[in-house]
Design a protein around this motif. Structure first.
Motif, mmCIF file in Angstrom:
data_model
loop_
_atom_site.group_PDB
_atom_site.id
_atom_site.type_symbol
_atom_site.label_atom_id
_atom_site.label_comp_id
_atom_site.label_asym_id
_atom_site.label_seq_id
_atom_site.Cartn_x
_atom_site.Cartn_y
_atom_site.Cartn_z
ATOM 1 N N GLU A 232 0.828 -1.494 0.093
ATOM 2 C CA GLU A 232 0.137 -0.075 0.086
ATOM 3 C C GLU A 232 0.959 1.238 -0.189
ATOM 4 N N PRO A 233 0.544 2.121 -1.016
ATOM 5 C CA PRO A 233 1.221 3.519 -0.804
ATOM 6 C C PRO A 233 1.015 4.131 0.698
ATOM 7 N N ALA A 234 2.357 4.682 0.911
ATOM 8 C CA ALA A 234 2.111 5.529 2.156
ATOM 9 C C ALA A 234 2.674 7.017 2.055
ATOM 10 N N SER A 235 2.070 7.925 2.565
ATOM 11 C CA SER A 235 2.679 9.218 2.648
ATOM 12 C C SER A 235 3.864 9.770 3.461
ATOM 13 N N SER A 236 3.988 8.997 4.441
ATOM 14 C CA SER A 236 5.124 9.339 5.598
ATOM 15 C C SER A 236 5.599 8.287 6.308
ATOM 16 N N ALA A 237 6.788 8.176 6.718
ATOM 17 C CA ALA A 237 7.225 7.203 7.711
ATOM 18 C C ALA A 237 6.522 7.034 8.940
ATOM 19 N N ARG A 238 5.779 8.192 9.242
ATOM 20 C CA ARG A 238 5.141 8.274 10.630
ATOM 21 C C ARG A 238 3.656 7.661 10.400
ATOM 22 N N GLN A 239 3.113 7.550 9.208
ATOM 23 C CA GLN A 239 1.999 6.891 9.037
ATOM 24 C C GLN A 239 2.221 5.431 8.587
ATOM 25 N N ILE A 240 3.299 5.139 8.334
ATOM 26 C CA ILE A 240 3.517 3.313 8.411
ATOM 27 C C ILE A 240 3.834 2.917 9.928
ATOM 28 N N ILE A 241 4.642 3.787 10.692
ATOM 29 C CA ILE A 241 4.867 3.140 12.075
ATOM 30 C C ILE A 241 3.414 3.239 12.950
ATOM 31 N N ASP A 242 2.581 4.460 12.647
ATOM 32 C CA ASP A 242 1.261 4.377 13.251
ATOM 33 C C ASP A 242 0.432 3.291 12.979
ATOM 34 N N ASP A 243 0.447 2.825 11.653
ATOM 35 C CA ASP A 243 -0.204 1.750 11.245
ATOM 36 C C ASP A 243 0.190 0.357 11.540
ATOM 37 N N MET A 244 1.561 0.123 11.646
ATOM 38 C CA MET A 244 2.354 -1.120 11.666
ATOM 39 C C MET A 244 3.031 -1.205 13.189
ATOM 40 N N GLY A 245 3.354 -0.040 13.452
ATOM 41 C CA GLY A 245 4.412 -0.408 14.639
ATOM 42 C C GLY A 245 5.766 -0.893 14.213
ATOM 43 N N ARG A 246 6.145 -1.988 14.792
ATOM 44 C CA ARG A 246 7.417 -2.728 14.406
ATOM 45 C C ARG A 246 7.232 -3.365 13.226
ATOM 46 N N CYS A 247 8.196 -3.110 12.202
ATOM 47 C CA CYS A 247 8.270 -3.741 10.797
ATOM 48 C C CYS A 247 9.747 -3.846 10.309
ATOM 49 N N TYR A 248 9.778 -4.894 9.367
ATOM 50 C CA TYR A 248 10.751 -4.948 8.612
ATOM 51 C C TYR A 248 11.017 -4.265 7.511
ATOM 52 N N VAL A 249 12.020 -3.468 7.210
ATOM 53 C CA VAL A 249 12.038 -2.702 6.059
ATOM 54 C C VAL A 249 13.337 -3.214 5.191
ATOM 55 N N GLU A 250 13.013 -2.951 3.925
ATOM 56 C CA GLU A 250 14.111 -3.356 2.809
ATOM 57 C C GLU A 250 13.856 -2.333 1.562
#
Length: 545
Positions: A232-250
């Motif tokens: 899913e497209p995200a508008s910011s890093a903050r949005q990703i962390i707010d929605d998912m919390g801990r994540c793997y990033v590549e």
């Protein structure tokens, strides 16, 4: 009960006409279920293929009959009289070759003394014959086969014959509708049909399995590609962390999405559209063949030149089947779908990553775990510095959901907005590009449910002169007609365009225009039904503030 493979094509055409004229989803499902339940298994498979625009089952055709506009025009010329100007005018009015064929034949055509009966099986045999025609005399063979079918067609049958032939049904029917209709027609659970489709990846086979009570046979198997899971497209890093919390990033690579399947000494490569592209990349096959295990991997095929990843160079390889010289290509794997004799789709990502790295493959995508927006933002900047598109953030507990786009995977790309559009016309350039089709007129879908194409802009930058020459030849093969400086073409080339902003405009039918559009990439891996629609344009327009 009908004899096997005796279903009339006229009945199919009448169904399609009803489907295209209703906007009610429930009515579409009812119509489909009523028609499908009375078909024998072979006809059922053919009908579902045709409804979804899959003309042929010839392996090399990848579902398409592979005909140029000239083939359709020349066959129509054998059964009805018309001028090139009339053909172009009709296409501009309808934007659909099937509609054009119906209108031309409605004016009267050369019917044979004894008219043959068109059945689904006869149409499929004709499509297979056209798709398999190769070498000297192949164009003549295609025209003769199509002419024979058109001579026995009513105007309505001709409409859907041409729409199937060009894989351009546009009747508002998707795999989802077929799945729901199959469940209703054969009294099986919707979820069972949906799950079988995700694993088998062939709705015609799934419909037959539902009819014959064999849905429990569905399972992931090597050399049957599945739809890739999407981010899913995200508008910011903050949005990703707010929605998912801990994540793997590549890193998000700028290449071609690829599935790699290996069993024993056989290796097959599949594109995002699930086409078999093994023959294009023998060096990747050689690399994968060195591994001992049987597996299926998801990843990205990338080309590295001077430290930068060039998508266009990969696209050129896809257009040149015969090339076998070595290229600096590599397949970067980021997910494991099958290993150790079992499907891994229902395992969480953390376990699939473990299985992936256990294979001993040298080019597994590096990743790290983050839980803070600033760490994700740093990973994004590092990826851009490496010449990549951005990052993909994934929930470590996410299962692999074929074809799904949701809040389990997010992508964060460069700030430039882009749209996936289809080229519908091309204009001749000036100066050193004089005589070359270099300015591309492009369109989006009116909506997800309405496949009508509405123009939204024109782009003339982003491609090299060599690339423009290649696509000039492509457009001339798919030319519908020419008026003034514009060559109108079949909507077969999907491109990604970037732009500075979107503005309202009465110049284009969409009501919008892109300001300073630029071609970012040619998306040979995307199909017409995957391009953006007006809703996406409106969302981007509103987001500008």
């Amino acid at each position: 009960m009908k004899a096997a493979s005796s279903a009339l094509f006229l009945e199919f055409s009448l169904l399609c006409e009803k489907l295209s004229s209703t906007s009610s989803n429930s009515e579409k499902v009812r119509l489909l279920a009523s028609y499908l339940r009375n078909l024998e298994s072979e006809d059922l498979g053919i009908a579902v293929d045709f409804l979804l625009g899959r003309a042929s089952r010839v392996r090399s055709s990848e579902g398409r009959a592979n005909v140029a506009f000239a083939t359709v025009r020349d066959a129509l010329c054998q059964v009805v009289t018309f001028s090139d100007d009339q053909l172009l005018q009709l296409y501009k009015e309808h934007g659909d070759l099937g509609e054009v064929a119906m209108e031309l034949l409605s004016s009267g055509h050369a019917a044979p003394l004894v008219r043959g009966q068109l059945t689904l099986k006869r149409i499929r045999d004709g499509m297979d014959d056209i798709a398999s025609a190769q070498g000297s005399g192949s164009e003549k063979r295609k025209v003769m086969t199509l002419t024979g079918l058109l001579l026995d067609s009513s105007p309505l049958e001709a409409k859907y014959l041409i729409k199937i032939l060009t894989s351009d049904m546009r009747i508002g029917v998707s795999e989802g509708f077929i799945a729901e209709a199959a469940a209703e027609a054969f009294s099986v659970g919707k979820e069972a049909v949906r799950k079988a489709y995700l694993l088998v990846n062939d709705m015609s086979k799934v419909a037959v399995m539902a009819k014959e009570g064999r849905l429990s046979d569905a399972g992931f198997s090597l050399f049957t590609p599945i739809r890739p899971m999407l981010a899913e497209p995200a508008s910011s890093a903050r949005q990703i962390i707010d929605d998912m919390g801990r994540c793997y990033v590549e890193d998000k690579y700028d290449g071609i999405r690829l599935q790699v399947h290996k069993k024993g000494g056989e290796v097959r490569l599949y594109s995002r559209a699930m086409d078999d592209v093994t023959r294009f990349f023998p060096e990747i096959v050689e690399q994968i063949s060195r591994l001992n295990e049987d597996f299926a991997l998801d990843g990205e095929l990338i080309y590295e030149a001077g430290g930068r990843l060039r998508f266009f160079s990969l696209q050129k390889l896809l257009r040149n089947e015969g090339r076998r010289e070595k290229h600096p290509l590599k397949f970067v794997a980021f997910d494991a779908l099958y290993a150790k004799g079992r499907s891994l789709l229902d395992l969480p990502l953390v376990e699939r990553k473990r299985e992936l790295f256990a294979l001993g493959y040298d080019n597994c995508a590096p990743f790290k775990e983050v839980s803070a927006p600033e760490d994700l933002e740093r990973a994004f900047k590092d990826s851009i510095a490496r010449g990549n598109e951005g990052i993909v953030a994934k929930d470590p507990e996410s299962t692999y959901q074929p074809g799904a786009r949701g809040k389990r995977w997010f992508k964060l790309k460069k700030a430039l907005d882009t749209l996936d559009v289809v080229v519908i016309g091309a204009q001749y350039g000036n100066g050193k590009r004089k005589g070359l089709l270099s300015d591309y007129v492009f369109a989006v879908r009116r909506s997800r449910d309405d496949p009508t194409l509405v123009p939204i802009g024109k782009a003339y930058s982003g491609l090299t002169d060599e690339e423009l020459r290649d696509y000039h030849d492509f457009f001339m093969r798919n030319k519908i007609g020419e008026k003034g400086n514009t060559v109108w073409v079949l909507p077969r080339l999907v491109i990604e365009v970037g732009f500075q902003s979107i503005q309202r405009s009465a110049r284009y039918e969409s009501g919008y225009a892109l300001r300073f559009p630029r071609i970012i990439s040619v998306r040979a891996d995307k199909k017409l039904d995957e391009i953006d629609d007006l809703q996406r344009v409106e969302d981007l327009f509103k987001a500008q503030g």
